[in-house]
Design a protein around this motif. Structure first.
Motif, PDB file in Angstrom:
ATOM      1  N   LEU A 140      -6.933 -14.264   1.049  1.00 23.25           N
ATOM      2  CA  LEU A 140      -8.125 -14.500   0.244  1.00 23.25           C
ATOM      3  C   LEU A 140      -9.170 -13.420   0.497  1.00 23.25           C
ATOM      4  O   LEU A 140      -9.204 -12.807   1.567  1.00 23.25           O
ATOM      5  N   SER A 141      -9.973 -13.194  -0.509  1.00 24.56           N
ATOM      6  CA  SER A 141     -11.138 -12.316  -0.402  1.00 24.56           C
ATOM      7  C   SER A 141     -12.366 -13.200  -0.443  1.00 24.56           C
ATOM      8  O   SER A 141     -12.604 -13.905  -1.430  1.00 24.56           O
ATOM      9  N   VAL A 142     -13.147 -13.175   0.652  1.00 22.09           N
ATOM     10  CA  VAL A 142     -14.230 -14.138   0.784  1.00 22.09           C
ATOM     11  C   VAL A 142     -15.412 -13.501   1.514  1.00 22.09           C
ATOM     12  O   VAL A 142     -15.238 -12.632   2.364  1.00 22.09           O
ATOM     13  N   LEU A 162       2.732 -11.051  -6.708  1.00 20.03           N
ATOM     14  CA  LEU A 162       3.216 -11.770  -7.873  1.00 20.03           C
ATOM     15  C   LEU A 162       4.521 -11.181  -8.383  1.00 20.03           C
ATOM     16  O   LEU A 162       5.462 -11.901  -8.678  1.00 20.03           O
ATOM     17  N   SER A 163       4.619  -9.860  -8.476  1.00 17.43           N
ATOM     18  CA  SER A 163       5.831  -9.246  -8.999  1.00 17.43           C
ATOM     19  C   SER A 163       7.007  -9.481  -8.066  1.00 17.43           C
ATOM     20  O   SER A 163       8.147  -9.589  -8.506  1.00 17.43           O
ATOM     21  N   ASP A 164       6.758  -9.590  -6.771  1.00 17.32           N
ATOM     22  CA  ASP A 164       7.836  -9.768  -5.802  1.00 17.32           C
ATOM     23  C   ASP A 164       8.326 -11.204  -5.727  1.00 17.32           C
ATOM     24  O   ASP A 164       9.505 -11.449  -5.486  1.00 17.32           O
ATOM     25  N   TYR A 165       7.436 -12.173  -5.926  1.00 16.77           N
ATOM     26  CA  TYR A 165       7.783 -13.555  -5.608  1.00 16.77           C
ATOM     27  C   TYR A 165       7.777 -14.501  -6.808  1.00 16.77           C
ATOM     28  O   TYR A 165       8.289 -15.597  -6.709  1.00 16.77           O
ATOM     29  N   ARG A 166       7.194 -14.086  -7.914  1.00 15.30           N
ATOM     30  CA  ARG A 166       7.056 -15.008  -9.041  1.00 15.30           C
ATOM     31  C   ARG A 166       8.399 -15.549  -9.501  1.00 15.30           C
ATOM     32  O   ARG A 166       8.547 -16.744  -9.778  1.00 15.30           O
ATOM     33  N   SER A 167       9.421 -14.693  -9.533  1.00 10.62           N
ATOM     34  CA  SER A 167      10.712 -15.133 -10.033  1.00 10.62           C
ATOM     35  C   SER A 167      11.336 -16.195  -9.137  1.00 10.62           C
ATOM     36  O   SER A 167      12.196 -16.949  -9.549  1.00 10.62           O
ATOM     37  N   LYS A 168      10.905 -16.242  -7.875  1.00  8.79           N
ATOM     38  CA  LYS A 168      11.440 -17.221  -6.936  1.00  8.79           C
ATOM     39  C   LYS A 168      10.613 -18.504  -6.914  1.00  8.79           C
ATOM     40  O   LYS A 168      10.920 -19.428  -6.173  1.00  8.79           O
ATOM     41  N   ASP A 169       9.550 -18.538  -7.726  1.00  6.16           N
ATOM     42  CA  ASP A 169       8.657 -19.693  -7.740  1.00  6.16           C
ATOM     43  C   ASP A 169       8.094 -19.969  -6.350  1.00  6.16           C
ATOM     44  O   ASP A 169       7.871 -21.116  -5.967  1.00  6.16           O
ATOM     45  N   HIS A 170       7.866 -18.900  -5.590  1.00  9.73           N
ATOM     46  CA  HIS A 170       7.345 -19.033  -4.232  1.00  9.73           C
ATOM     47  C   HIS A 170       5.926 -18.505  -4.114  1.00  9.73           C
ATOM     48  O   HIS A 170       5.430 -18.359  -3.013  1.00  9.73           O
ATOM     49  N   CYS A 171       5.298 -18.184  -5.212  1.00  7.90           N
ATOM     50  CA  CYS A 171       3.959 -17.585  -5.124  1.00  7.90           C
ATOM     51  C   CYS A 171       3.072 -18.080  -6.242  1.00  7.90           C
ATOM     52  O   CYS A 171       3.525 -18.309  -7.359  1.00  7.90           O
ATOM     53  N   THR A 172       1.797 -18.234  -5.922  1.00  6.46           N
ATOM     54  CA  THR A 172       0.799 -18.454  -6.964  1.00  6.46           C
ATOM     55  C   THR A 172      -0.496 -17.811  -6.502  1.00  6.46           C
ATOM     56  O   THR A 172      -0.744 -17.650  -5.311  1.00  6.46           O
ATOM     57  N   THR A 173      -1.307 -17.388  -7.456  1.00  8.85           N
ATOM     58  CA  THR A 173      -2.578 -16.785  -7.135  1.00  8.85           C
ATOM     59  C   THR A 173      -3.669 -17.374  -8.007  1.00  8.85           C
ATOM     60  O   THR A 173      -3.424 -17.726  -9.157  1.00  8.85           O
ATOM     61  N   PHE A 174      -4.860 -17.505  -7.456  1.00  8.95           N
ATOM     62  CA  PHE A 174      -6.021 -17.954  -8.195  1.00  8.95           C
ATOM     63  C   PHE A 174      -7.072 -16.860  -8.099  1.00  8.95           C
ATOM     64  O   PHE A 174      -7.624 -16.609  -7.021  1.00  8.95           O
ATOM     65  N   VAL A 175      -7.297 -16.147  -9.207  1.00  6.14           N
ATOM     66  CA  VAL A 175      -8.349 -15.145  -9.265  1.00  6.14           C
ATOM     67  C   VAL A 175      -9.491 -15.759 -10.040  1.00  6.14           C
ATOM     68  O   VAL A 175      -9.337 -16.140 -11.213  1.00  6.14           O
ATOM     69  N   LEU A 176     -10.637 -15.888  -9.432  1.00  4.45           N
ATOM     70  CA  LEU A 176     -11.754 -16.625 -10.016  1.00  4.45           C
ATOM     71  C   LEU A 176     -12.543 -15.711 -10.941  1.00  4.45           C
ATOM     72  O   LEU A 176     -12.917 -14.599 -10.568  1.00  4.45           O
ATOM     73  N   PHE A 177     -12.813 -16.173 -12.139  1.00  2.00           N
ATOM     74  CA  PHE A 177     -13.583 -15.356 -13.093  1.00  2.00           C
ATOM     75  C   PHE A 177     -14.328 -16.253 -14.069  1.00  2.00           C
ATOM     76  O   PHE A 177     -14.065 -17.456 -14.096  1.00  2.00           O
ATOM     77  N   TYR A 186     -10.650 -14.258  -4.748  1.00  6.37           N
ATOM     78  CA  TYR A 186      -9.303 -14.707  -5.086  1.00  6.37           C
ATOM     79  C   TYR A 186      -8.670 -15.358  -3.866  1.00  6.37           C
ATOM     80  O   TYR A 186      -9.112 -15.184  -2.726  1.00  6.37           O
ATOM     81  N   ILE A 187      -7.610 -16.120  -4.132  1.00  9.32           N
ATOM     82  CA  ILE A 187      -6.781 -16.664  -3.073  1.00  9.32           C
ATOM     83  C   ILE A 187      -5.342 -16.675  -3.569  1.00  9.32           C
ATOM     84  O   ILE A 187      -5.082 -16.996  -4.739  1.00  9.32           O
ATOM     85  N   THR A 188      -4.420 -16.258  -2.706  1.00  8.47           N
ATOM     86  CA  THR A 188      -3.018 -16.160  -3.062  1.00  8.47           C
ATOM     87  C   THR A 188      -2.173 -16.878  -2.016  1.00  8.47           C
ATOM     88  O   THR A 188      -2.432 -16.762  -0.820  1.00  8.47           O
TER      89      THR A 188
END
Length: 212
Positions: free
Chosen positions: A60-62, A197-212, A178-180
Motif C-alpha cells: 500500500l501507498s499511505v 496484476l499482469s503476473d497474477y491476475r490469470s491465477k485469480d490470486h491478486c486484486t488491487t484497489f486504486v482510490l480515485f 492504493y492497496i494491492t
C-alpha cells in the motif's frame, strides 16, 4: 466509492477528501473519523488466510499522521483473540504487523516511521518464509519466528477494514493511494501494482484497489 477492482464503502463521520499525490495519482484522506470497509471477502484468498497456502503480500501507498495514540491502518481480524487474519497498526512512530492463522502467529515491528509523507509499505508472509515488513524498497523487519496459538475454534472475520480496527475503533488519520493483495509470498520488493496484476491476475490470486 468506485475503484479499479470494484467498490469500497466509506463509513464514519463526514465525507472523505481526495488529494493529488506527487506521483500524479489520487489519494483518499481519512480524517480519523472515517474508515473504509471492503466487506465480506471470506470467499477470496486474501479475505481468508486458510485459503492462501502460498502466503500473502500486501502493498500500500499511505501517508500517516504522527500520533502518540495507537491507530489501525488495516485489519481483517488479526488483532482479535478469537479470530485469525492480519492487522497493521501505527503507534508512537512504530509500525506493527501481525499475521495469524488457526495455529500460529507472526509479529514484526519497525521503528522511526515518518508521518506526514507518502510511504510504500509492503507486508509479506508465508508459513515457510515467515514475515517481512518493507518500507520503500528496504526490508526493515524479517522474522521466521512464530508463536503457537492456544487450541481454539478460531474463525475468519467477515470484513476487511482500512483506516481502523476490525471493530471499527482506533481510527487512523491518514491518506491512502492504493492497496494491492497478492495471495503468495512475492520475492521482488520493487514491483509496482501494474506488474503484479499482469503476473497474477490469470491465477485469480491478486486484486488491487486504486482510490480515485
Amino acid at each position: 466509492m468506485l475503484t479499479t477492482d470494484g467498490s469500497i464503502i466509506v463509513r464514519g463521520s463526514g465525507p472523505p477528501v481526495q488529494v493529488s499525490t506527487l506521483s500524479g495519482g489520487k489519494a483518499l484522506v481519512l480524517s480519523g473519523s472515517q474508515y473504509l470497509s471492503l466487506g465480506d471477502l471470506t470467499d477470496t484468498c486474501f479475505g481468508d488466510l486458510e485459503k492462501s497456502p502460498l502466503g500473502m503480500t500486501i502493498t500500500l501507498s499511505v501517508k500517516l499522521t504522527s500520533s502518540t495514540e495507537t491507530c489501525y491502518v488495516l485489519s481483517n481480524g488479526g488483532e482479535i483473540p478469537s479470530h485469525y487474519g492480519y492487522a497493521l497498526w501505527y503507534s508512537k512512530n512504530y509500525l506493527h504487523f501481525r499475521m495469524n492463522n488457526k495455529i500460529k502467529e507472526w509479529v514484526a515491528s519497525v521503528p522511526d516511521i515518518r508521518g506526514d509523507e507518502f510511504l510504500r509499505i509492503q507486508m509479506k508472509w508465508s508459513s515457510q518464509s515467515g514475515l517481512q515488513l518493507i518500507v520503500g524498497s528496504e526490508v526493515k523487519a524479517s522474522t521466521k519466528t512464530c508463536a503457537s496459538r492456544v487450541p481454539h475454534q478460531y474463525t475468519v472475520f467477515t470484513d476487511l477494514v482500512i483506516g481502523g480496527s476490525s471493530e471499527k475503533t482506533k481510527l487512523c488519520e491518514m491518506a491512502i493511494e492504493y492497496i494491492t493483495f497478492v495471495c503468495a509470498f512475492v520475492n521482488d520488493t520493487d514491483f509496482p501494482p501494474g506488474n503484479i496484476l499482469s503476473d497474477y491476475r490469470s491465477k485469480d490470486h491478486c486484486t488491487t484497489f486504486v482510490l480515485f
